[in-house]
Design an enzyme around this catalytic site. Sequence first.
Site, PDB file in Angstrom:
ATOM      1  N   ASP A   1      41.321  47.426  35.072  1.00 29.58           N
ATOM      2  CA  ASP A   1      40.610  48.584  34.531  1.00 29.58           C
ATOM      3  C   ASP A   1      41.580  49.733  34.240  1.00 29.58           C
ATOM      4  OD1 ASP A   1      38.448  50.022  33.683  1.00 29.58           O
ATOM      5  OD2 ASP A   1      37.718  50.533  35.677  1.00 29.58           O
TER       6      ASP A   1
ATOM      7  N   HIS B   1      44.820  48.561  25.515  1.00 22.95           N
ATOM      8  CA  HIS B   1      44.590  47.117  25.672  1.00 22.95           C
ATOM      9  C   HIS B   1      45.875  46.328  25.368  1.00 22.95           C
ATOM     10  CE1 HIS B   1      40.454  47.824  26.442  1.00 22.95           C
ATOM     11  NE2 HIS B   1      40.135  48.195  25.220  1.00 22.95           N
TER      12      HIS B   1
ATOM     13  N   LEU C   1      50.625  27.831  38.811  1.00 20.79           N
ATOM     14  CA  LEU C   1      49.501  28.773  38.844  1.00 20.79           C
ATOM     15  C   LEU C   1      48.374  28.353  37.894  1.00 20.79           C
ATOM     16  CD1 LEU C   1      48.371  31.720  39.568  1.00 20.79           C
ATOM     17  CD2 LEU C   1      49.543  32.452  37.481  1.00 20.79           C
TER      18      LEU C   1
HETATM   19  C1  FPP Z   1      39.291  47.605  30.989  1.00 27.17           C
HETATM   20  O1  FPP Z   1      39.826  48.799  30.535  1.00 27.17           O
HETATM   21  C2  FPP Z   1      39.839  46.475  30.245  1.00 27.17           C
HETATM   22  C3  FPP Z   1      39.127  45.628  29.450  1.00 27.17           C
HETATM   23  C4  FPP Z   1      37.695  45.743  29.216  1.00 27.17           C
HETATM   24  C5  FPP Z   1      39.750  44.541  28.730  1.00 27.17           C
HETATM   25  C6  FPP Z   1      40.976  43.969  29.364  1.00 27.17           C
HETATM   26  C7  FPP Z   1      41.718  43.280  28.351  1.00 27.17           C
HETATM   27  C8  FPP Z   1      43.056  43.150  28.307  1.00 27.17           C
HETATM   28  C9  FPP Z   1      43.989  43.655  29.337  1.00 27.17           C
HETATM   29  C10 FPP Z   1      43.657  42.510  27.158  1.00 27.17           C
HETATM   30  C11 FPP Z   1      43.458  41.051  27.031  1.00 27.17           C
HETATM   31  C12 FPP Z   1      43.742  40.252  28.216  1.00 27.17           C
HETATM   32  C13 FPP Z   1      44.265  39.006  28.257  1.00 27.17           C
HETATM   33  C14 FPP Z   1      44.087  38.246  29.486  1.00 27.17           C
HETATM   34  C15 FPP Z   1      44.995  38.372  27.169  1.00 27.17           C
HETATM   35  P1  FPP Z   1      38.833  49.864  29.901  1.00 27.17           P
HETATM   36  O2  FPP Z   1      38.854  49.711  28.432  1.00 27.17           O
HETATM   37  O3  FPP Z   1      37.501  49.747  30.532  1.00 27.17           O
HETATM   38  O4  FPP Z   1      39.533  51.201  30.341  1.00 27.17           O
HETATM   39  P2  FPP Z   1      38.816  52.606  30.658  1.00 27.17           P
HETATM   40  O5  FPP Z   1      37.912  52.358  31.833  1.00 27.17           O
HETATM   41  O6  FPP Z   1      39.971  53.487  31.003  1.00 27.17           O
HETATM   42  O7  FPP Z   1      38.103  53.026  29.418  1.00 27.17           O
END
Ligand code: FPP
Length: 249
Positions: A21, A38, A132
């Site tokens: 997050d 992201h 893994l």
């Molecule tokens: C949360 O941050 C993150 C996500 C909803 C998506 C996570 C995705 C990635 C790290 C990229 C793809 C992953 C892989 C495994 C290839 P948020 O957007 O909720 O952040 P915020 O709470 O600060 O708005």
Amino acid sequence: MSYKTDIIKERIPRHIAIIMDGNGRWAKKQGLARMFGHKQGVTTVHRITEAAAEIGIEYMTLYAFSTENWNRPKEEVDALMTLLVDTIAKETPTLMKNNIRLLTIGDIDRLPAETKKKFEGCIEETKQNTGLNLVLALSYSSRWEIIEAAKKIATEVKDGKLDVADINEAIISSHLTTNGIPDPDLLIRTSGELRLSNYLLWQIAYSELYFTDRLWPEFTPEDLYEAIVDYQHRERRFGKTSEQVKIEK
Ligand code: FPP
């Protein structure tokens, strides 16, 4: 000094689940659009996956896209799907090099056809790897998977294949999308939020929870080692008393 040297090799958590997050907040802090967060988050995924493989973690499950994430603005959903496809294409050689097997949990059929195909290709290519197991939760939520499990179990009862009296923890577990994957020992959530967000709710019944203020794009292997050392200092009692646990050791 690194936390890595404090890790007790005999007590490495077998399965670590992570709620990644804080990508959006990290981007905002830099004055950038959310997608930059992201993208940086993918770099963290790469580093943490390599670190986890290197220290001998057996399973790592990452919450990459939740059922609820479909409700984000269409541009963000589309961009995340593109990012996932590009990442899989780019990272498959890294998985092969590090002997990592890719698995997915979640409602994969909801993904765009191209995204689903890329993941299936990568799962096939890495299926013989013995290091893994990297499990990506995609279009996943606990309530979704529990509803699906309930439907499958009800159908088996209706068809006379399963007796109601035989429904137990093992039966429920085997009908979840995590069938065959051990329950997480440690759940890490970044970004300071103290929530479980519909993630592996059945499976984390006895997991140790670790929350850190670090935003996911800035989470480092050193932060992972610190979480593991913290985990290793806890006493896992699984409902028993401390005295019972000490006698069993
Ligand atoms: C949360 O941050 C993150 C996500 C909803 C998506 C996570 C995705 C990635 C790290 C990229 C793809 C992953 C892989 C495994 C290839 P948020 O957007 O909720 O952040 P915020 O709470 O600060 O708005």
